[in-house]
Scaffold this active site. Structure first.
Site, PDB file in Angstrom:
ATOM      1  N   HIS A 116      35.677  45.571  42.200  1.00 23.19           N
ATOM      2  CA  HIS A 116      35.138  44.766  42.703  1.00 23.19           C
ATOM      3  C   HIS A 116      34.289  45.498  43.860  1.00 23.19           C
ATOM      4  O   HIS A 116      32.940  45.422  43.885  1.00 23.19           O
ATOM      5  CB  HIS A 116      35.758  43.764  43.537  1.00 23.19           C
ATOM      6  CG  HIS A 116      37.106  43.027  43.063  1.00 23.19           C
ATOM      7  ND1 HIS A 116      36.265  41.933  42.127  1.00 23.19           N
ATOM      8  CD2 HIS A 116      38.410  43.055  43.067  1.00 23.19           C
ATOM      9  CE1 HIS A 116      37.836  41.451  41.900  1.00 23.19           C
ATOM     10  NE2 HIS A 116      38.998  41.845  42.375  1.00 23.19           N
TER      11      HIS A 116
ATOM     12  N   ARG B  64      53.482  30.598  24.082  1.00 19.68           N
ATOM     13  CA  ARG B  64      54.913  30.400  23.403  1.00 19.68           C
ATOM     14  C   ARG B  64      55.331  29.283  24.100  1.00 19.68           C
ATOM     15  O   ARG B  64      56.383  29.944  24.492  1.00 19.68           O
ATOM     16  CB  ARG B  64      55.446  31.625  23.660  1.00 19.68           C
ATOM     17  CG  ARG B  64      56.673  31.943  22.334  1.00 19.68           C
ATOM     18  CD  ARG B  64      57.397  33.249  22.585  1.00 19.68           C
ATOM     19  NE  ARG B  64      57.147  33.207  23.709  1.00 19.68           N
ATOM     20  CZ  ARG B  64      57.881  34.687  24.495  1.00 19.68           C
ATOM     21  NH1 ARG B  64      57.384  35.871  23.819  1.00 19.68           N
ATOM     22  NH2 ARG B  64      58.360  34.677  26.065  1.00 19.68           N
TER      23      ARG B  64
ATOM     24  N   GLU C 159      43.898  42.792  52.304  1.00 14.53           N
ATOM     25  CA  GLU C 159      45.374  41.205  51.612  1.00 14.53           C
ATOM     26  C   GLU C 159      46.223  41.479  52.665  1.00 14.53           C
ATOM     27  O   GLU C 159      46.647  42.324  53.129  1.00 14.53           O
ATOM     28  CB  GLU C 159      45.420  41.659  50.375  1.00 14.53           C
ATOM     29  CG  GLU C 159      44.382  41.416  49.258  1.00 14.53           C
ATOM     30  CD  GLU C 159      45.263  41.536  47.792  1.00 14.53           C
ATOM     31  OE1 GLU C 159      45.187  40.383  47.609  1.00 14.53           O
ATOM     32  OE2 GLU C 159      45.397  42.949  47.357  1.00 14.53           O
TER      33      GLU C 159
ATOM     34  N   LYS D 100      30.675  34.499  43.442  1.00 13.73           N
ATOM     35  CA  LYS D 100      30.962  33.878  45.032  1.00 13.73           C
ATOM     36  C   LYS D 100      29.093  34.165  45.600  1.00 13.73           C
ATOM     37  O   LYS D 100      28.934  34.361  45.613  1.00 13.73           O
ATOM     38  CB  LYS D 100      31.902  35.124  46.154  1.00 13.73           C
ATOM     39  CG  LYS D 100      33.515  35.310  45.865  1.00 13.73           C
ATOM     40  CD  LYS D 100      33.654  35.780  47.191  1.00 13.73           C
ATOM     41  CE  LYS D 100      35.426  35.823  46.673  1.00 13.73           C
ATOM     42  NZ  LYS D 100      35.875  34.385  46.813  1.00 13.73           N
TER      43      LYS D 100
ATOM     44  N   ASP E 116      42.934  48.036  40.654  1.00 10.55           N
ATOM     45  CA  ASP E 116      42.729  47.265  41.175  1.00 10.55           C
ATOM     46  C   ASP E 116      42.220  46.048  41.808  1.00 10.55           C
ATOM     47  O   ASP E 116      41.604  45.457  41.487  1.00 10.55           O
ATOM     48  CB  ASP E 116      44.525  46.955  41.829  1.00 10.55           C
ATOM     49  CG  ASP E 116      44.391  45.109  41.866  1.00 10.55           C
ATOM     50  OD1 ASP E 116      44.175  44.552  40.362  1.00 10.55           O
ATOM     51  OD2 ASP E 116      44.477  44.572  42.554  1.00 10.55           O
TER      52      ASP E 116
ATOM     53  N   HIS F 182      35.771  37.655  39.705  1.00 10.49           N
ATOM     54  CA  HIS F 182      35.271  36.396  40.043  1.00 10.49           C
ATOM     55  C   HIS F 182      34.165  36.356  41.717  1.00 10.49           C
ATOM     56  O   HIS F 182      34.339  35.698  41.548  1.00 10.49           O
ATOM     57  CB  HIS F 182      37.083  35.651  40.189  1.00 10.49           C
ATOM     58  CG  HIS F 182      37.193  36.672  41.370  1.00 10.49           C
ATOM     59  ND1 HIS F 182      38.406  37.680  41.113  1.00 10.49           N
ATOM     60  CD2 HIS F 182      37.699  36.218  42.792  1.00 10.49           C
ATOM     61  CE1 HIS F 182      39.319  37.630  42.505  1.00 10.49           C
ATOM     62  NE2 HIS F 182      38.365  37.307  43.574  1.00 10.49           N
TER      63      HIS F 182
END
Lengths: 509, 302
Positions: A263, A64, A239, A205, A258, A201
């Site tokens: 993962h 947009r 993290e 790896k 999450d 992702h």
């Protein structure tokens, strides 16, 4: 076109020749997002620079914004010069730049999708993309339905003889089993299951793929890879950052949905699965599915899980606010920023070996690893004082940072007396090597364009993961506020207690 | 960097261990020993290439400069470990009688068990596999395009003494071209009737390309001379029309295929570190190259 076409230039023994994707165009929804700018666009450039994209590859941005094609090219240029892994080269840019198109519009806008259709038709002619289109939905899942409906309405995903349409989606793949099924049904309206590529992702790896090489190419590890020798397995993804600007996404989702659902459960499947009959997508999926289906939750979830929210404090020398004080988070939010769970794998190989999975934000440092912790030796010909500092042997797969494998074992301390202490034996996947090895997104985007699915979780795996997680999430939903934990440390007291009940301790990763 | 004069293999090995300890990284992640046999003028450039390639393949790099073979044997070395790369390098200068016995210096410095690769960046011995240093390695890399004498016959000479494990960078230079040509036939199932390769007058790579195309396609392949740089055009004539890759400037090519628009294609001439890294990826015999060697030796021209 004969089915039995054999390319005379491809000799089986010719291992130098890389696979290059066929002529195609990629439509990127959500070009202004972080992921697009930091990962997807640079990965496309890096692929082109390595000679792996076909001539004529085209990238269509949809957003947009009131942009012309050149404005979009400028955005890609900026993102590439800032984030690409490989050197910027004019000729590579020249190859790509002719294929940039931008379509302004909203997801509900029929005119915009009609423009998208004519743009793709124009590219098929001008750039020879041959009707092969990948739709990359780098947008929140609540818009998937709209986009898919529009693609369908404007005939953008209709199957054509000799051409393909694929759709790429990022996590989250739903927020529970039911929504995952709905999401799959939405995509399934126009994309058959083999054309849906879910990007995790982590699976792109190198170190994660190396788990398969380590386990199945060697004789050294397999004999001890079972409950006779393994005491337990710890899988950690920590993290050091907080939720940053992602409050809107994160609140109500939390650490388990999450990170654990995708993962960590995928990592666990790779560590625990049996040997696949081959390395094609189907064989891998069968083994991963089998092991995910053998996962059983402990009966007492109150004793075997833990969750927390980071409190204000100091992380790495910086003063940081607590989760409940973050902008955009309700002060009464019960979303967890730390989650730890215990899983049992009920099969012959793993019976009695708990798998502890944990993830959290604002922990001590950024690290992802899998630690396989072995049983103590059944008998030690040394006295208790001599082995005071000897703990359990461990094999640690370091996924990031500093990719590699560590083996921990006891060694004699120099000196005249016999004392034994833990030492590390390290395999670094390469010191500066990581800079030369391709980014996960390069590998995954290339695989999408090649139509090669081994590294993408299928909806069956996604659904099995939700079946594992749903009862825990339901239990937590009844428990009120999560425990607070100090920022910059390794999670709440509850997580420590969860392991100490089993007579074990978390590794400090 | 540790400087050693009047030294021997044991002292060079000790210097490796010492510099690793100084660097506080006793872990040895290296996967191979790369021996570079080079002259003084090209030594530093070759080492730089090797270090760059060892980002992908951490290696102990031993650059050996064979000096004047007369006089008292003399060995000097500069030893260092990686700053910014994983690996170790030693630049070893041999002079006097020891020049005839370089293997006695290199053998003790090979990493245990790991593969050994020898690379001659410019001129290579007449018979690489039976050279004292070449014999230590299972992989030998020559560069027919970089020899300083006898350029026109360089490729023939490489082929004549070929033995499994030898490969030439002229072949490596073709990979991107070959990949694009193979991909073109992946996506358009057309029958090739003849082909042509255009390149500068002396181009071992072009000769290999001709050999490869005629072997795989079983069609006549013409060799045309242009001003270069390197290979400028490869054309496959097919029953549907030509597939062409034309590259005039050594960087950006144009790709044409039947019923498709012409498209730009980045096809830069790759630099040595990249070529070397590709070679080091495969440490067994290159079967395709072996086949081409046979064909080049039996080909009447060139």
């Amino acid at each position: 076109m004969a089915e039995s076409w054999v390319n005379p230039l491809r000799a089986v023994e010719d291992r130098r020749l890389p696979r290059i994707a066929g002529p195609c165009a990629m439509v990127l929804f959500g070009v202004t997002g972080d992921l697009s700018r930091k990962k997807i666009m640079p990965a496309i450039y890096d692929l082109a620079n390595r000679g792996l994209l076909p001539p004529g590859f085209s990238l269509v941005g949809f957003a947009r914004r009131d942009w012309a094609d050149q404005d979009f090219a400028k955005i890609v240029h900026d993102s590439v010069s800032e984030h690409a892994r490989t050197e910027f080269r004019e000729e590579v840019w020249a190859q790509l730049a002719e294929g940039f198109r931008f379509v302004p519009g909203e997801f509900a806008d029929d005119v915009a999708f009609e423009t998208l259709r004519s743009t793709l038709a124009e590219l098929d002619k001008a750039r020879g993309t041959g009707g092969n289109h990948a739709f990359y939905l780098s947008i929140p899942p609540r818009f998937f339905g709209d986009v898919v409906a529009q693609l369908k309405k404007h005939g953008l995903a209709e199957p054509h003889e000799g051409a393909w349409n694929r759709v790429v989606v990022e996590k989250p793949f739903g927020h529970d089993l039911e929504s995952a099924r709905e999401l799959n049904a939405t995509l399934g309206q126009i994309f058959p299951s083999g054309s849906v590529f879910r990007i995790d992702h982590y699976l792109g790896k190198e170190t994660v793929q190396n788990i398969l090489a380590m386990r199945f190419a060697n004789t050294l590890f397999e004999p001890i890879w079972n409950s006779n020798y393994v005491d337990h397995v710890q899988i950690t993804m920590a993290e050091d950052i907080g939720i940053g600007g992602r409050a809107g996404y994160y609140d109500g989702v939390g650490a388990a949905r999450d990170v654990i659902q995708n993962h960590l459960l995928q990592l666990m499947a790779l560590i625990a699965m049996e040997e696949p009959t081959s390395f094609d997508a189907e064989s891998l999926r069968v083994e991963k599915q089998k092991v995910l289906a053998s996962v059983v939750l402990p009966r007492r979830l109150d004793l075997t899980t833990a969750r927390g929210q980071y409190a204000a404090g100091w992380q790495g020398g910086e003063k940081v606010v607590g989760f409940l004080e973050e902008e955009g988070i309700s002060p009464t939010s019960t979303t967890e920023t730390f989650a730890a769970i215990t899983l049992n794998v009920e099969n012959r190989r793993w019976a009695g070996v708990p798998f502890y999975l944990r993830t959290g934000k604002r922990l001590g440092r950024r690290v992802t690893e899998v630690a396989v912790v072995f049983k103590r030796a059944p008998h030690l010909p040394f006295s208790a004082t001599q082995t005071e500092e000897l703990t359990q042997n461990a094999l640690v797969v370091r996924v990031q940072p500093d990719d590699g494998i560590t083996i921990r074992f006891g060694s004699k301390v120099p000196g005249t007396s016999m004392e034994i202490r833990d030492v590390n034996m390290d395999f670094a996947y390469g010191g500066s090597f990581t800079e030369a090895s391709p980014e996960a997104y390069e590998r995954l985007i290339l695989d999408v364009l090649l139509g090669d699915p081994p590294l993408f979780p299928r909806h069956e795996e996604v659904e099995l993961s939700w079946k594992i997680l749903d009862p825990i999430l339901a239990y937590w939903a009844k428990q009120g506020a999560p425990e607070q934990y100090a920022s910059g440390e390794w999670g709440p007291e509850g997580a420590r207690k969860m392991l100490s009940r089993d007579g074990r301790m978390w590794r400090r990763p | 960097m540790i400087e050693l004069t009047d030294t021997n293999a044991a002292k060079i090995a000790a210097a490796f261990a010492q510099s690793r300890r100084l660097d506080a990284s006793p872990a040895m992640g290296m996967v191979m020993t790369l021996v570079i046999v080079v002259d003084e003028d090209h030594a530093h450039e070759a080492i730089r290439c090797a270090q760059s390639a060892s980002h992908e393949h951490p290696a102990r790099v031993l650059a050996v400069i064979l000096g004047d073979g007369r006089g008292r044997p003399k060995i000097s070395a500069q030893v260092g470990v990686g700053e910014g790369w994983t690996g170790e390098t030693a630049l070893i200068r041999l002079g006097g009688e020891v020049v005839k016995h370089p293997a006695s210096v290199v053998l003790p410095l090979l990493l245990p068990d790991s593969p050994v690769v020898v690379w001659w960046p410019t001129d290579h011995p007449e018979d690489p596999a039976n050279d004292p240093l070449g014999a230590l390695a299972q992989r030998r890399i020559t560069d027919a395009s970089a020899v300083t004498t006898g350029k026109t016959t360089a490729l023939k000479r490489v082929c004549r003494t070929y033995s499994p494990g030898t490969s030439d960078l002229a072949w490596t230079r073709l990979t991107l071209w070959r990949a694009m040509l193979a991909a073109a036939l992946d996506h358009q199932h057309v029958r090739v009737t003849r082909a042509s390769v255009t390149a500068e007058r002396i181009s071992p790579s072009a000769d290999l390309m001709v050999a490869w195309l005629s072997w795989r396609l079983k069609v006549p392949v013409e060799r045309i001379t242009s001003a270069g740089p390197g290979i400028t055009d490869v054309v496959l004539e097919t029953t549907q029309g030509p597939i062409e890759i034309r590259r005039g400037d050594g960087r950006l090519a144009t790709f044409s295929s039947p019923d498709r628009p012409d498209r730009p294609l980045a096809l830069r001439r790759r630099e040595l570190p990249e070529l070397l890294a590709e070679e080091l990826r495969h440490l067994d015999e290159d079967d395709v190259f072996a086949e081409l060697v046979k064909r080049i030796l039996t080909s009447p021209t060139r």
